[in-house]
Design a protein around this motif. Sequence first.
Motif, PDB file in Angstrom:
ATOM      1  N   ARG A 181      -2.091 -19.053 -11.816  1.00 16.75           N
ATOM      2  CA  ARG A 181      -1.802 -18.095 -10.747  1.00 16.75           C
ATOM      3  C   ARG A 181      -0.431 -18.422 -10.168  1.00 16.75           C
ATOM      4  O   ARG A 181      -0.189 -19.538  -9.697  1.00 16.75           O
ATOM      5  N   LEU A 182       0.461 -17.445 -10.231  1.00 18.77           N
ATOM      6  CA  LEU A 182       1.840 -17.633  -9.787  1.00 18.77           C
ATOM      7  C   LEU A 182       2.106 -16.840  -8.521  1.00 18.77           C
ATOM      8  O   LEU A 182       1.697 -15.679  -8.404  1.00 18.77           O
ATOM      9  N   ASP A 183       2.805 -17.450  -7.581  1.00 22.66           N
ATOM     10  CA  ASP A 183       3.472 -16.723  -6.510  1.00 22.66           C
ATOM     11  C   ASP A 183       4.929 -16.657  -6.937  1.00 22.66           C
ATOM     12  O   ASP A 183       5.632 -17.680  -6.975  1.00 22.66           O
ATOM     13  N   TYR A 184       5.365 -15.451  -7.251  1.00 23.44           N
ATOM     14  CA  TYR A 184       6.619 -15.290  -7.985  1.00 23.44           C
ATOM     15  C   TYR A 184       7.543 -14.332  -7.251  1.00 23.44           C
ATOM     16  O   TYR A 184       7.104 -13.306  -6.707  1.00 23.44           O
ATOM     17  N   ARG A 185       8.827 -14.662  -7.245  1.00 18.02           N
ATOM     18  CA  ARG A 185       9.846 -13.787  -6.659  1.00 18.02           C
ATOM     19  C   ARG A 185      10.712 -13.254  -7.789  1.00 18.02           C
ATOM     20  O   ARG A 185      11.536 -13.975  -8.339  1.00 18.02           O
ATOM     21  N   ALA A 186      10.498 -12.000  -8.140  1.00 17.35           N
ATOM     22  CA  ALA A 186      11.141 -11.417  -9.318  1.00 17.35           C
ATOM     23  C   ALA A 186      12.494 -10.815  -8.959  1.00 17.35           C
ATOM     24  O   ALA A 186      12.688 -10.275  -7.870  1.00 17.35           O
ATOM     25  N   GLY A 187      13.433 -10.895  -9.916  1.00 14.84           N
ATOM     26  CA  GLY A 187      14.712 -10.211  -9.789  1.00 14.84           C
ATOM     27  C   GLY A 187      15.597 -10.812  -8.718  1.00 14.84           C
ATOM     28  O   GLY A 187      15.250 -11.756  -8.009  1.00 14.84           O
ATOM     29  N   HIS A 188      16.766 -10.227  -8.587  1.00 13.46           N
ATOM     30  CA  HIS A 188      17.740 -10.737  -7.615  1.00 13.46           C
ATOM     31  C   HIS A 188      17.298 -10.446  -6.183  1.00 13.46           C
ATOM     32  O   HIS A 188      17.709 -11.123  -5.246  1.00 13.46           O
ATOM     33  N   GLN A 189      16.464  -9.406  -5.984  1.00 16.21           N
ATOM     34  CA  GLN A 189      15.993  -9.095  -4.646  1.00 16.21           C
ATOM     35  C   GLN A 189      14.927 -10.090  -4.178  1.00 16.21           C
ATOM     36  O   GLN A 189      14.633 -10.178  -2.987  1.00 16.21           O
ATOM     37  N   GLY A 190      14.339 -10.818  -5.104  1.00 15.16           N
ATOM     38  CA  GLY A 190      13.331 -11.801  -4.733  1.00 15.16           C
ATOM     39  C   GLY A 190      12.052 -11.197  -4.205  1.00 15.16           C
ATOM     40  O   GLY A 190      11.399 -11.748  -3.322  1.00 15.16           O
ATOM     41  N   THR A 191      11.673 -10.025  -4.759  1.00 17.55           N
ATOM     42  CA  THR A 191      10.457  -9.357  -4.316  1.00 17.55           C
ATOM     43  C   THR A 191       9.249 -10.225  -4.641  1.00 17.55           C
ATOM     44  O   THR A 191       9.017 -10.557  -5.801  1.00 17.55           O
ATOM     45  N   PRO A 192       8.436 -10.610  -3.633  1.00 21.82           N
ATOM     46  CA  PRO A 192       7.303 -11.512  -3.900  1.00 21.82           C
ATOM     47  C   PRO A 192       6.134 -10.776  -4.536  1.00 21.82           C
ATOM     48  O   PRO A 192       5.877  -9.596  -4.266  1.00 21.82           O
ATOM     49  N   SER A 193       5.407 -11.464  -5.397  1.00 20.92           N
ATOM     50  CA  SER A 193       4.190 -10.925  -5.995  1.00 20.92           C
ATOM     51  C   SER A 193       3.326 -12.087  -6.448  1.00 20.92           C
ATOM     52  O   SER A 193       3.802 -13.207  -6.625  1.00 20.92           O
ATOM     53  N   ARG A 194       2.032 -11.798  -6.629  1.00 23.67           N
ATOM     54  CA  ARG A 194       1.100 -12.809  -7.145  1.00 23.67           C
ATOM     55  C   ARG A 194       0.628 -12.345  -8.513  1.00 23.67           C
ATOM     56  O   ARG A 194       0.196 -11.211  -8.678  1.00 23.67           O
ATOM     57  N   ARG A 195       0.721 -13.227  -9.505  1.00 19.79           N
ATOM     58  CA  ARG A 195       0.334 -12.881 -10.871  1.00 19.79           C
ATOM     59  C   ARG A 195      -0.633 -13.918 -11.424  1.00 19.79           C
ATOM     60  O   ARG A 195      -0.435 -15.118 -11.233  1.00 19.79           O
ATOM     61  N   ASP A 196      -1.661 -13.466 -12.114  1.00 21.31           N
ATOM     62  CA  ASP A 196      -2.474 -14.332 -12.954  1.00 21.31           C
ATOM     63  C   ASP A 196      -1.987 -14.163 -14.387  1.00 21.31           C
ATOM     64  O   ASP A 196      -1.958 -13.032 -14.903  1.00 21.31           O
ATOM     65  N   VAL A 197      -1.566 -15.258 -15.009  1.00 24.51           N
ATOM     66  CA  VAL A 197      -0.936 -15.169 -16.324  1.00 24.51           C
ATOM     67  C   VAL A 197      -1.600 -16.134 -17.294  1.00 24.51           C
ATOM     68  O   VAL A 197      -2.210 -17.130 -16.891  1.00 24.51           O
TER      69      VAL A 197
END
Length: 323
Positions: free
Chosen positions: A157-173
């Motif tokens: 389970r990741l708390d991830y900030r994608a892209g240059h904007q750093g948009t937060p999201s939670r992913r199960d990978v």
Amino acid sequence: MNRFDRITALLVQLQAKRVVKGPELAARYGVSLRTIYRDLRTLEEAGVPVCGEAGVGYSLAEGYRLPPVMFTREEATALLTAEKLAAQLTDAHTAQLSQAAMDKLRAVLRRPDRDYVEALSARIRVLGGARRPAEPAPAAGTQQPLLDAIARQRVVRLDYRAGHQGTPSRRDVEPIGVYFGQHWHVVAFCRLRQEFRDFRLDRMVGLQVLDEAFEPRPDTLQTYWAEQARRRQTQVVRVRFGPQVLGQVHENRHYFGWKQEQAPDAAGWVEMTLVPGCLEHFGRWLLLFAGQVQVLAPAELQAQVQELARAAHAFFCVPAEVC
């Protein structure tokens, strides 16, 4: 490699892996498959319990062990270099584990080799600039849990900030592998997006290895990269480079899908054909050679480079009244 060294190396391989395959061993040591079979029979005759199964490979009987083979001076030097790289290119925890492993290696070296490695250690440096300032290190405590999850096939389970904007999201990978390019990445099946995705470790702000195991997928890093290569645009470009920049261009051309080039013309200019993965990134690279580059095709790339040049000019050109 003489036969004695090869047989010793075979024994090391049998102890290091659960199963080894004859063709892989033959390719590794540059001998025929028949030679490998003969070497394995020699080990059996010496009392080593080698188990073989057609189509599967060879292994040692469970519980059989020999004391570790001594490291050569060259092997110890290679591992010393790896320790130096790990200190700069991995997170702090992985670097500490690498140092601990090297301490164990030093403990089994013969005294002359130990002194040799110790003296050489002070003469090997990996500068901090090996990782560019714009490329942050992975967050502490991410690499080892990820590698463990890959080996045990556990959902992460990741708390991830994608892209240059750093948009937060939670992913199960479901992670399948890690690699290092300009950053550390993990390739994983993202249950949110329902496809394989590439995640940068330095953009992870939280990581939790779950107890849930996932079913093995046939996908590997190699199949993932092959699929990404298939998806990349394949538009052919033609560019002319001036003689003053040819040396630098030749050093980096393969990163941009170089295919062929013509002989230099009378003025020393060379026309090249390339298939870059991304026109925008390629266009930005071309700006490095301003005055020594001409885009011949396609028109889309010509327009893109012109727009990038105008934007750069507007950024650096300060109005007189501001000064």
